[in-house]
Enzyme design. Structure first.
Site, PDB file in Angstrom:
ATOM      1  N   LYS A  24       0.837  -1.205   0.000  1.00  0.00           N
ATOM      2  CA  LYS A  24       0.000   0.000   0.000  1.00  0.00           C
ATOM      3  C   LYS A  24       0.869   1.251   0.000  1.00  0.00           C
ATOM      4  O   LYS A  24       0.668   2.173  -0.802  1.00  0.00           O
ATOM      5  CB  LYS A  24      -0.908  -0.026   1.230  1.00  0.00           C
ATOM      6  CG  LYS A  24      -1.955   1.052   1.222  1.00  0.00           C
ATOM      7  CD  LYS A  24      -2.829   0.971   2.472  1.00  0.00           C
ATOM      8  CE  LYS A  24      -3.755  -0.222   2.449  1.00  0.00           C
ATOM      9  NZ  LYS A  24      -4.381  -0.525   3.735  1.00  0.00           N
ATOM     10  N   ARG A  94      -3.432   3.118   8.666  1.00  0.00           N
ATOM     11  CA  ARG A  94      -3.789   1.825   8.073  1.00  0.00           C
ATOM     12  C   ARG A  94      -2.560   0.923   7.930  1.00  0.00           C
ATOM     13  O   ARG A  94      -1.449   1.390   7.731  1.00  0.00           O
ATOM     14  CB  ARG A  94      -4.437   2.038   6.695  1.00  0.00           C
ATOM     15  CG  ARG A  94      -5.651   2.971   6.794  1.00  0.00           C
ATOM     16  CD  ARG A  94      -6.591   2.808   5.645  1.00  0.00           C
ATOM     17  NE  ARG A  94      -6.046   3.245   4.383  1.00  0.00           N
ATOM     18  CZ  ARG A  94      -6.661   3.038   3.221  1.00  0.00           C
ATOM     19  NH1 ARG A  94      -7.803   2.390   3.171  1.00  0.00           N
ATOM     20  NH2 ARG A  94      -6.136   3.478   2.113  1.00  0.00           N
ATOM     21  N   GLY A 103      -8.356  -6.747   4.832  1.00  0.00           N
ATOM     22  CA  GLY A 103      -9.213  -6.761   6.013  1.00  0.00           C
ATOM     23  C   GLY A 103      -8.684  -7.550   7.189  1.00  0.00           C
ATOM     24  O   GLY A 103      -9.365  -7.683   8.194  1.00  0.00           O
ATOM     25  N   MET A 105      -5.915  -6.974   9.020  1.00  0.00           N
ATOM     26  CA  MET A 105      -5.301  -6.172  10.086  1.00  0.00           C
ATOM     27  C   MET A 105      -6.184  -4.956  10.391  1.00  0.00           C
ATOM     28  O   MET A 105      -7.225  -4.766   9.791  1.00  0.00           O
ATOM     29  CB  MET A 105      -3.902  -5.756   9.666  1.00  0.00           C
ATOM     30  CG  MET A 105      -2.943  -6.930   9.665  1.00  0.00           C
ATOM     31  SD  MET A 105      -1.283  -6.447   9.210  1.00  0.00           S
ATOM     32  CE  MET A 105      -1.363  -6.392   7.443  1.00  0.00           C
ATOM     33  N   ARG A 343      -3.687  -1.358  -5.818  1.00  0.00           N
ATOM     34  CA  ARG A 343      -2.861  -2.566  -5.709  1.00  0.00           C
ATOM     35  C   ARG A 343      -3.285  -3.517  -6.805  1.00  0.00           C
ATOM     36  O   ARG A 343      -4.382  -3.356  -7.375  1.00  0.00           O
ATOM     37  CB  ARG A 343      -3.046  -3.219  -4.343  1.00  0.00           C
ATOM     38  CG  ARG A 343      -4.472  -3.622  -4.082  1.00  0.00           C
ATOM     39  CD  ARG A 343      -4.692  -4.175  -2.694  1.00  0.00           C
ATOM     40  NE  ARG A 343      -6.119  -4.263  -2.407  1.00  0.00           N
ATOM     41  CZ  ARG A 343      -6.611  -4.484  -1.209  1.00  0.00           C
ATOM     42  NH1 ARG A 343      -5.829  -4.635  -0.183  1.00  0.00           N
ATOM     43  NH2 ARG A 343      -7.917  -4.550  -1.020  1.00  0.00           N
ATOM     44  N   HIS A 461     -14.611  -7.220   1.741  1.00  0.00           N
ATOM     45  CA  HIS A 461     -13.461  -8.075   2.026  1.00  0.00           C
ATOM     46  C   HIS A 461     -13.835  -9.543   1.967  1.00  0.00           C
ATOM     47  O   HIS A 461     -13.065 -10.372   1.493  1.00  0.00           O
ATOM     48  CB  HIS A 461     -12.895  -7.745   3.409  1.00  0.00           C
ATOM     49  CG  HIS A 461     -12.012  -6.545   3.389  1.00  0.00           C
ATOM     50  ND1 HIS A 461     -11.923  -5.663   4.425  1.00  0.00           N
ATOM     51  CD2 HIS A 461     -11.173  -6.083   2.429  1.00  0.00           C
ATOM     52  CE1 HIS A 461     -11.069  -4.711   4.109  1.00  0.00           C
ATOM     53  NE2 HIS A 461     -10.608  -4.930   2.910  1.00  0.00           N
ATOM     54  N   SER A 772      12.246 -42.436  -9.779  1.00  0.00           N
ATOM     55  CA  SER A 772      11.137 -41.523  -9.528  1.00  0.00           C
ATOM     56  C   SER A 772      11.060 -41.331  -8.016  1.00  0.00           C
ATOM     57  O   SER A 772      10.988 -42.313  -7.261  1.00  0.00           O
ATOM     58  CB  SER A 772       9.831 -42.104 -10.073  1.00  0.00           C
ATOM     59  OG  SER A 772       8.786 -41.211  -9.798  1.00  0.00           O
ATOM     60  N   CYS A 839       6.930 -38.556  -8.221  1.00  0.00           N
ATOM     61  CA  CYS A 839       5.527 -38.941  -8.342  1.00  0.00           C
ATOM     62  C   CYS A 839       4.780 -38.857  -7.013  1.00  0.00           C
ATOM     63  O   CYS A 839       3.623 -39.235  -6.923  1.00  0.00           O
ATOM     64  CB  CYS A 839       5.388 -40.326  -8.961  1.00  0.00           C
ATOM     65  SG  CYS A 839       6.184 -41.603  -7.986  1.00  0.00           S
ATOM     66  N   TYR A 859      11.012 -34.651 -15.138  1.00  0.00           N
ATOM     67  CA  TYR A 859       9.569 -34.406 -15.127  1.00  0.00           C
ATOM     68  C   TYR A 859       9.011 -34.466 -13.714  1.00  0.00           C
ATOM     69  O   TYR A 859       9.656 -34.990 -12.807  1.00  0.00           O
ATOM     70  CB  TYR A 859       8.827 -35.429 -16.013  1.00  0.00           C
ATOM     71  CG  TYR A 859       8.864 -36.825 -15.467  1.00  0.00           C
ATOM     72  CD1 TYR A 859       7.913 -37.255 -14.541  1.00  0.00           C
ATOM     73  CD2 TYR A 859       9.865 -37.720 -15.846  1.00  0.00           C
ATOM     74  CE1 TYR A 859       7.960 -38.519 -14.012  1.00  0.00           C
ATOM     75  CE2 TYR A 859       9.915 -38.994 -15.320  1.00  0.00           C
ATOM     76  CZ  TYR A 859       8.973 -39.390 -14.395  1.00  0.00           C
ATOM     77  OH  TYR A 859       9.014 -40.639 -13.840  1.00  0.00           O
TER      78      TYR A 859
HETATM   79  C1  PEP Z   1       5.256 -41.978  -2.656  1.00  0.00           C
HETATM   80  O1  PEP Z   1       5.535 -42.634  -1.664  1.00  0.00           O
HETATM   81  O2  PEP Z   1       5.561 -40.783  -2.797  1.00  0.00           O
HETATM   82  C2  PEP Z   1       4.498 -42.590  -3.757  1.00  0.00           C
HETATM   83  C3  PEP Z   1       4.248 -41.932  -4.861  1.00  0.00           C
HETATM   84  O3  PEP Z   1       4.012 -43.829  -3.550  1.00  0.00           O
HETATM   85  P1  PEP Z   1       2.686 -44.117  -2.685  1.00  0.00           P
HETATM   86  O4  PEP Z   1       2.062 -42.816  -2.376  1.00  0.00           O
HETATM   87  O5  PEP Z   1       1.841 -44.990  -3.512  1.00  0.00           O
HETATM   88  O6  PEP Z   1       3.274 -44.800  -1.485  1.00  0.00           O
END
Ligand code: PEP
Ligand code: MG
Length: 886
Positions: A24, A94, A103, A105, A343, A461, A772, A839, A859
């Protein structure tokens, strides 16, 4: 200790100083400097707030001297003085942190009023009603934030009660029906109330007022709602708030005055139109607090055309200057326009995407700027649920479409009840219904599926917060009347616990439950994500176990499967008896019979998945969970058998089953017979699954398609585990290739989810073409926190700042992340071209995605609906900017 100048006049700062002056303050400076009509003032830096806390909540030495110097310059410029009984200056005080916390604070307006200056103001304005109204508001605000202690004995609520009593005595209902005499009497009563409750007089010394208000703003940095908001938005606790002290302008001087809030574009849809609200004869607080329902700003075009045009020109100028959609607070004092704040405007996900795309098309910003500025988490709202198409429903009432999306649940009437029953509580779907919402309701709003309010506008807000968090909201619904535990809507009474639904996109309140389904994607959404793809260097895959989920994820941009949990295929109805019989088999021959049945199912599953993938890779993981998960519950069986015994009966089969289940019982199954350990104890399972995967792939290849299976072994902690499984697997693969007469381009790799696996990644990488990271288990085992039960202590851990956040949500970069880094470095030493992915659930969380980018992973993989989030987060990481990073 602060190291530099602690108080900055607006003309001394600029927009780049958000760290020091807060958002602000920095923007007030910038707007002053480009010549916009900003009432003069100054900002006390964020560092002083931290110094205040470092000094056990005392005002750092010398700060008030600097404040008084700055004030003197403001006074000189305006020719008025704070507390001057002849020509008094009034101030607003303010908060304003680096990141906006609407809103959350405290704010104090009309500061500088006392008995003497009130008289002077009356003489100047000839409007005693206005002056007493301002005075009574000031007493209430300052007392509430500065003199109320934990017992809350000077809360706004109590002052409002006094006002209500006075109105009752006078026989009127509206505030505006109370005349100047009445308000003067109210000021006296308010002062008496302060004396009685706090044992002190309301301060007449204006400098004491100013210091009390400044300290109250600092304290409000750590009030409960600000704390909850910061947790939710990942705003650090250490950054503190600035305090903005600004000369007052008055929107409540009569019908030629007013206050409003407007966005330069539509904050719900992103359409390029000024969107906002205005209240004639009101102070800004009346608009944002949601206590009166304002009129749309478009009405100003006809009612006050000259002011509207001036305002529209300022909107255009500010957009050009900031190259973003802005949220602007303004006040009109006797037909003169003042800008009080600007803002970056909070917006819904769909609006954020549309505005970013439009601004590129208008030539204002570059594609990379557009990609860098949308918070990935907002994209979820582009997939917000809508009411199932073709559903017929009964609309009870209509209000303002304050937060898009559809929600269904039971009506509750207090934030506490919502928190008790809703998300994070008993887990029911609740709709929070309130006459109006205050920021104190935040806890309840976050626990609710949707929010419905009788009063308040699109820019209150509550609406702002609801939109920001993607909570479907209908606000300003004057067709309903909300009581303590029920509301009436055009003759229908809805009581606590009754089912209602909201269509926040259209502002509809609906009787009963309606089916809610995912939205379809808009054109801009696709364009925007295709731009993100131009910049990202990391791939995005999905965690999917069925052709249906795979197709959905591909539509959302997934480039393959990063985790197919094959055991999910075992849970389905008709397969379960075979799975159970396989587990309970007493010898290999019996086990093989069941595995042959399962092979038929799994082969078809994999064929469907490879077909859906159309040549994209699929990382398929061999069975992972403890086998008892597929069996009937031990406790249930014990009870059943005991009951039969008590009745003098027996069931041999049940008893036998119980014996087997008892045999498999583990005290700590997540550390027990699961993952690759299963494949070692029951190698036939590996053989069946390998066969199913490769035969499924062969069917697709033979039909002219392409299939790229990557077979993954879970829970490896020692390289010998992997070697063992690999031998079995390769032998089976060879057999399948011979039988099929084709070569199948499969690869073999492992999950890294046991700390020992990460630490010995160089040994393991010799046996694996890819890794992974299973960060769910890796987090569980690194911290020693059960991923299934740790909620109980993780919540207090986060609340007490023992941990900065839930490590199952966002990767713990210094601990778990360090193990990942070790694994990446060691693996690359022996296999420079090793393919690396993640994963665990973290694969769809923006800060974790950025971390994976910096680790050099190939990935990330996440559930289908998080694929767009991961695409955008990966692009932002590649561009080195992150809209979600605070
Ligand atoms: C993990 O452990 O991160 C995973 C992807 O396997 P799961 O969640 O199936 O144990
Ligand atoms: Mg795991």
């Amino acid at each position: 200790m602060a190291t530099q100048k602690r108080v900055w006049l607006f003309e001394e700062g600029d927009a780049s100083m958000r760290d020091l002056l807060g958002g602000k303050g920095a923007n007030l400076s910038e707007m002053s400097n480009i010549g916009l009509p900003v009432p003069p003032g100054f900002t006390i830096t964020t560092e002083v707030c931290n110094d205040y806390y470092a000094a056990s909540q005392t005002t750092p030495a010398g700060v008030m001297d600097e404040v008084n110097e700055a004030l003197a310059r403001v006074e000189a410029g305006l020719g008025k003085k704070l507390g001057d009984p002849a020509n008094p200056l009034l101030l607003s005080v303010r908060s304003g942190a680096k990141f906006s916390m609407p809103g959350m604070m405290d704010t104090v307006l009309n500061l500088g009023l006392n008995d003497a200056t009130a008289e002077a103001m009356i003489a100047q304005t000839n409007n005693p009603r206005f002056v007493y109204d301002s005075y009574r508001r000031f007493i209430m605000m300052l007392s509430d934030v500065a003199f109320s202690d934990e017992s809350n004995k000077l809360s706004k609520h109590d002052f409002e009660h006094l006002f209500r009593d006075l109105k009752a005595e006078k026989g009127v209902t509206e505030d505006t029906d109370v005349d100047a005499e009445g308000l003067k009497e109210l000021v006296t009563r308010y002062k008496e109330h302060v004396r009685k409750q706090a044992g002190r007089d309301f301060p007449q010394d204006v400098h004491e007022q100013l210091q009390a208000a400044i300290e109250a703003v600092w304290r409000s940095w750590n009030n409960e709602r600000a704390f909850i908001y910061r947790r939710r938005e990942h705003i650090p606790d250490e950054i503190g708030t600035a305090v903005n002290v600004q000369s007052m302008v008055f929107g409540n001087l009569g019908d030629d005055s007013g206050s409003g809030v407007a966005f330069t574009r539509n904050a719900s849809t992103g359409a390029n139109e000024i969107f906002g609200e205005y209240l004639v004869n009101a102070q800004g607080e009346d608009v944002v607090a949601g206590v009166r329902t304002p009129t749309p700003i478009a009405d100003m075009k006809t009612d006050q055309a000259a002011i509207y045009n001036e305002f529209a020109a300022i909107c255009a100028r500010l957009e050009d200057h900031y190259k973003d959609m802005l949220d602007i607070e303004f006040t009109v004092e006797r037909n003169k326009l003042f800008i009080l704040q600007c803002r970056a405007g909070k917006r819904t996900g769909p609006a954020a995407v549309k505005i970013a795309v439009d601004m590129v098309n208008e030539g204002r910003i570059r594609k990379e700027d557009a990609v860098g500025r949308v918070d990935p988490n907002l994209l979820t709202q582009c997939l917000l649920p809508v009411i199932g198409s073709g559903t017929k429903y009964n609309v009870l009432a209509r209000g303002l479409p304050a937060g898009p999306g559809a929600a269904t649940g039971i009506a509750v009437f207090s934030a506490d009840k919502a928190a008790e029953l809703g998300k994070g509580g008993a887990g029911q779907r609740v709709i929070l219904v309130r006459a109006d919402t205050s920021p104190d309701d935040l806890k309840g709003m976050l626990a609710a599926q949707g929010v419905l309010t009788e009063r308040g506008g699109m820019t209150s807000h509550a609406a702002l917060v609801a939109r920001g968090f993607g909570i479907p909201t209908v606000a300003g619904c004057s067709e309903i009347k909300v009581g303590e535990a029920s509301f009436s809507a055009n003759g229908t009474i809805i009581k606590e616990g009754d089912a209602i639904s909201l269509n926040g996109t259209l502002g509809e309140v609906i009787e009963g439950t309606v089916p809610v389904e995912a939205a379809t994607l808009t054109g801009e959404f696709g364009t925007f994500l295709s731009w993100a793809d131009e910049f990202r260097t990391m791939g995005v895959r999905t965690n999917a176990d069925t052709p249906k989920d795979t197709k959905l994820a591909i539509e959302l941009g997934a480039e393959g499967i990063g985790l197919c949990r094959t055991e999910h295929m075992f849970f389905e109805g008709e397969r379960r008896p075979a799975v159970q019989a396989m587990i309970l088999a007493e010898n290999d021959a019996d086990r093989q019979v069941q595995l042959d049945i399962l092979l038929e199912y799994q082969r078809e599953d994999f064929r469907g998945i490879f077909e859906a993938l159309n040549g994209m890779p699929a990382t398929v993981r061999l069975i992972d969970p403890p086998l008892h998960e597929f069996l009937p519950s031990r406790e249930g069986l014990i009870e059943e058998v005991a009951m039969l015994k008590a009745q003098g009966k027996s069931d041999v089969e049940k008893e036998h089953l119980l014996e087997a289940v008892e045999g498999m019982h583990e005290i700590n199954p997540m550390m027990g017979l699961r993952g690759c350990r299963l494949s070692i104890v029951f190698p036939q399972i590996v053989e069946m699954q390998t066969r199913a995967i490769l035969e499924g792939a062969a069917l697709v290849i033979k039909a002219g398609g392409k299939a790229v299976p990557e077979i993954m072994i879970p829970l490896v902690g020692h390289v010998n585990e992997l070697k063992f499984v690999r031998e079995r697997l390769e032998a089976t693969a060879k057999k399948v290739e011979q039988e099929q007469g084709i070569s199948i381009p499969y690869s073999f790799g492992t999950m890294i989810e046991v700390p020992r696996g990460a630490l010995t990644a160089d040994e393991i990488a010799k046996e694996a073409a890819f890794f992974s990271f299973g960060t769910n288990d890796l987090t569980q085992m690194t911290f020693g926190f059960s991923r299934d039960d740790s909620d109980k202590f993780l919540k207090p851990y986060v609340a007490q700042k023992i941990l900065p956040g839930d490590p199952f949500e966002s990767i713990d970069q210094s601990g778990v992340g360090q193990l990942m880094e070790i694994a990446v470095t060691k693996a690359k030493q022996v296999r420079p071209d090793i393919k690396l992915g993640i994963c665990g659930e973290h694969g769809g969380e923006p800060r974790s995605v950025a971390f994976c980018h910096h680790l050099g992973l190939n990935y990330v993989s996440c559930s289908p609906y998080r694929v767009p989030i991961a695409r955008l987060a990966a692009a932002q990481a590649a561009l080195g900017k992150s809209a979600s990073d605070k």
